[in-house]
Structure formats: C-alpha cells, structure tokens
Design a protein around this motif. Sequence first.
Motif, short mmCIF file in Angstrom:
data_model
loop_
_atom_site.label_atom_id
_atom_site.label_comp_id
_atom_site.label_asym_id
_atom_site.label_seq_id
_atom_site.Cartn_x
_atom_site.Cartn_y
_atom_site.Cartn_z
N GLY A 108 0.79 -1.23 0.00
CA GLY A 108 0.00 0.00 0.00
C GLY A 108 0.82 1.28 0.00
N LYS A 109 2.14 1.17 -0.04
CA LYS A 109 3.02 2.35 0.03
C LYS A 109 3.25 2.90 -1.38
CE LYS A 109 5.17 0.34 4.12
NZ LYS A 109 6.37 -0.30 4.70
N HIS A 110 2.24 3.58 -1.88
CA HIS A 110 2.23 4.06 -3.25
C HIS A 110 2.06 5.57 -3.25
CE1 HIS A 110 1.39 3.25 -7.65
NE2 HIS A 110 0.99 4.50 -7.53
N GLY A 111 3.10 6.29 -3.63
CA GLY A 111 3.00 7.75 -3.71
C GLY A 111 2.34 8.18 -5.00
N VAL A 112 1.51 9.21 -4.92
CA VAL A 112 0.78 9.64 -6.12
C VAL A 112 1.66 10.42 -7.07
CG1 VAL A 112 -1.45 9.61 -4.97
CG2 VAL A 112 -0.10 11.71 -4.94
N ASN A 130 -3.49 2.70 6.05
CA ASN A 130 -2.55 3.47 6.86
C ASN A 130 -1.24 3.71 6.09
OD1 ASN A 130 -2.18 4.62 9.62
ND2 ASN A 130 -0.49 3.16 9.72
N ASN A 131 -0.74 2.66 5.42
CA ASN A 131 0.49 2.79 4.64
C ASN A 131 0.32 3.76 3.48
OD1 ASN A 131 1.72 0.95 6.31
ND2 ASN A 131 1.65 -0.75 4.85
N LEU A 132 -0.84 3.70 2.83
CA LEU A 132 -1.10 4.61 1.71
C LEU A 132 -1.10 6.07 2.18
CD1 LEU A 132 -1.94 5.15 -1.23
CD2 LEU A 132 -4.32 4.77 -0.52
N LEU A 133 -1.74 6.32 3.31
CA LEU A 133 -1.74 7.68 3.85
C LEU A 133 -0.32 8.13 4.19
CD1 LEU A 133 -4.85 7.41 6.20
CD2 LEU A 133 -4.75 8.57 3.98
N TRP A 134 0.45 7.25 4.85
CA TRP A 134 1.83 7.60 5.20
C TRP A 134 2.65 7.94 3.96
CZ3 TRP A 134 6.16 4.65 3.67
CH2 TRP A 134 7.38 5.15 4.14
N SER A 135 2.46 7.21 2.88
CA SER A 135 3.23 7.43 1.66
C SER A 135 2.89 8.75 0.98
CB SER A 135 2.98 6.29 0.67
OG SER A 135 3.41 5.06 1.22
N TYR A 170 -1.90 7.14 11.12
CA TYR A 170 -2.18 8.05 10.00
C TYR A 170 -3.67 8.10 9.69
CZ TYR A 170 2.81 8.40 9.63
OH TYR A 170 4.13 8.64 9.92
N ILE A 171 -4.37 6.97 9.87
CA ILE A 171 -5.83 7.01 9.76
C ILE A 171 -6.39 7.90 10.87
CG2 ILE A 171 -7.96 5.66 9.90
CD1 ILE A 171 -6.46 3.28 8.76
N ALA A 172 -5.89 7.71 12.08
CA ALA A 172 -6.39 8.49 13.22
C ALA A 172 -6.19 9.98 13.01
CB ALA A 172 -5.70 8.03 14.50
N LYS A 173 -5.03 10.36 12.48
CA LYS A 173 -4.71 11.78 12.35
C LYS A 173 -5.46 12.46 11.22
CE LYS A 173 -0.19 11.09 12.30
NZ LYS A 173 1.27 11.34 12.28
N VAL A 174 -5.92 11.69 10.23
CA VAL A 174 -6.54 12.31 9.06
C VAL A 174 -8.06 12.35 9.16
CG1 VAL A 174 -7.02 10.36 7.49
CG2 VAL A 174 -6.08 12.49 6.56
#
Length: 241
Positions: A108-112, A130-135, A170-174
């Motif tokens: 899920g670590k995919h930067g746009v 969570n990984n996607l948001l972090w990325s 990252y889910i929690a913070k967003v």
Amino acid sequence: SAGAVRAPLSGPAEPPACCVCYGLGRFGRCPAARYQLAFLLLLLDELRVSTGAGGSAGISTGPVPAHSALSPQVPPARCALFDPAFSAREAAALRALGLCLLPENEEGKHGVEGSATLFYMVHCGKALYNNLLWSNWSPAALSKLVIIGNSFRGIEERLLSRILERDYSYIAKVLKGVEEVALPSHPRYLDTFNDTSVHWFPLDKLQELSPEVWDCVEEPMYQDCEDLEIIRKGEGATAKP
C-alpha cells in the motif's frame, strides 16, 4: 451503480487520472471478488479511465486526449492491480482485459507523485490504508487521493482509540481532514460492498489541521499489532494456477 460514485468524485479539486487496485482477491473462485472486479470495470468506464498495457508500474503512459465523453477533466489513464493471491490464470485474465499488474507488493506504500489517483481497496486490511496515507503524508499529496474502501468512520467506531492511534496513526490523524460518502447499498451485494465508502481529502480541510499533525512521518512498522490484516512484502501467498 458505478454512476453513484460520480457525485462524490466531483468533489475533489482534481479528478483522478490514474487508478490503483489492491486486494481484489481470488476472483476466479470467489463470487464477491468477481462482483468487485465487475464494479471496477464499470467504474473505469463511467469515469472514462482507459485500460491498456504500458508503463513499468502500470500507470498512465502516452498522450492524453483533451476531452472525454463524460467529463473533460478526467483524462484516460491506466489501472494497475496487485494482490499476492492472484493465480497465473487470474493475472493473465486481467491482462487480457487491458489492465496492468504492479510488479511487486508495495504494502500500500504508493506515492501519487503529483497525479490525482483513485485507489480501489474494497475490504482491504487497515494497514494498507494506513500505509497509503503515510506514503502521501502532506496536504498537497493527500488532496490528490480518492479512496474507495472500508469506511474510515467505521474503523474509528470499531477500534479502541488507543489501538487506532498506536497501530494506525495516520488514519487516526486524518479523520478530521477526510470527506466520506457511503456506497449505496443493494440487497444482492450486501456482503460484497458492505462498509464501503468513497473518501477524499479536501485541501482546505487538511490545511486546517494542526501543524503538528504533519511533523511525524515515521514509517508504520506494526510491531505491537496483534492482528495485522495484510501480507507483508516477501511473505507471498499461496495461489494455485
């Protein structure tokens, strides 16, 4: 119908130009996964996101026409998929449909990387979101994400706050910076799309969050997570041809 997603997707300032699909599952043997694949194909057609081979990461290559039939703002793009459980036959079927496969497990670590992107992640593990948001942990990058997947509100309601903040920070913070609309329910597909929402991240809401929210960019490791719902890179999955 796939058209129900158009209204939420009209909210983001920049419509999606690319699509990434995680966790589709064994659609060769699972009816729910076949329904999810069918919906993805309908959605791509509805949004005029084209399929086709090309690009090492399975994302858009080639010229972009100036207009599309439904929305001049949505240029054609590629749709790339990954699920470690795909069999060889399923991978071949996806390629025959004109779709592309990501070459490795990104977790899920995919930067746009500047392109507005639709992530189709129905019933994926919380760590993938969570990984996607972090990325993409900046207002500029998050504002280019649209996620179709498990309801963030539902995640918040079901998890103890200390677990959410510890394991999926990252889910929690967003949560205060995301807009969410549930997919319309249908009695035939309750198990297929239950708890599924369209999520997007308006830039103005993200910029209203406390500056401290953006200070911590530590990569999630999940050392204390007792129920990690993803297959880690290198673990692989058992899939028959």
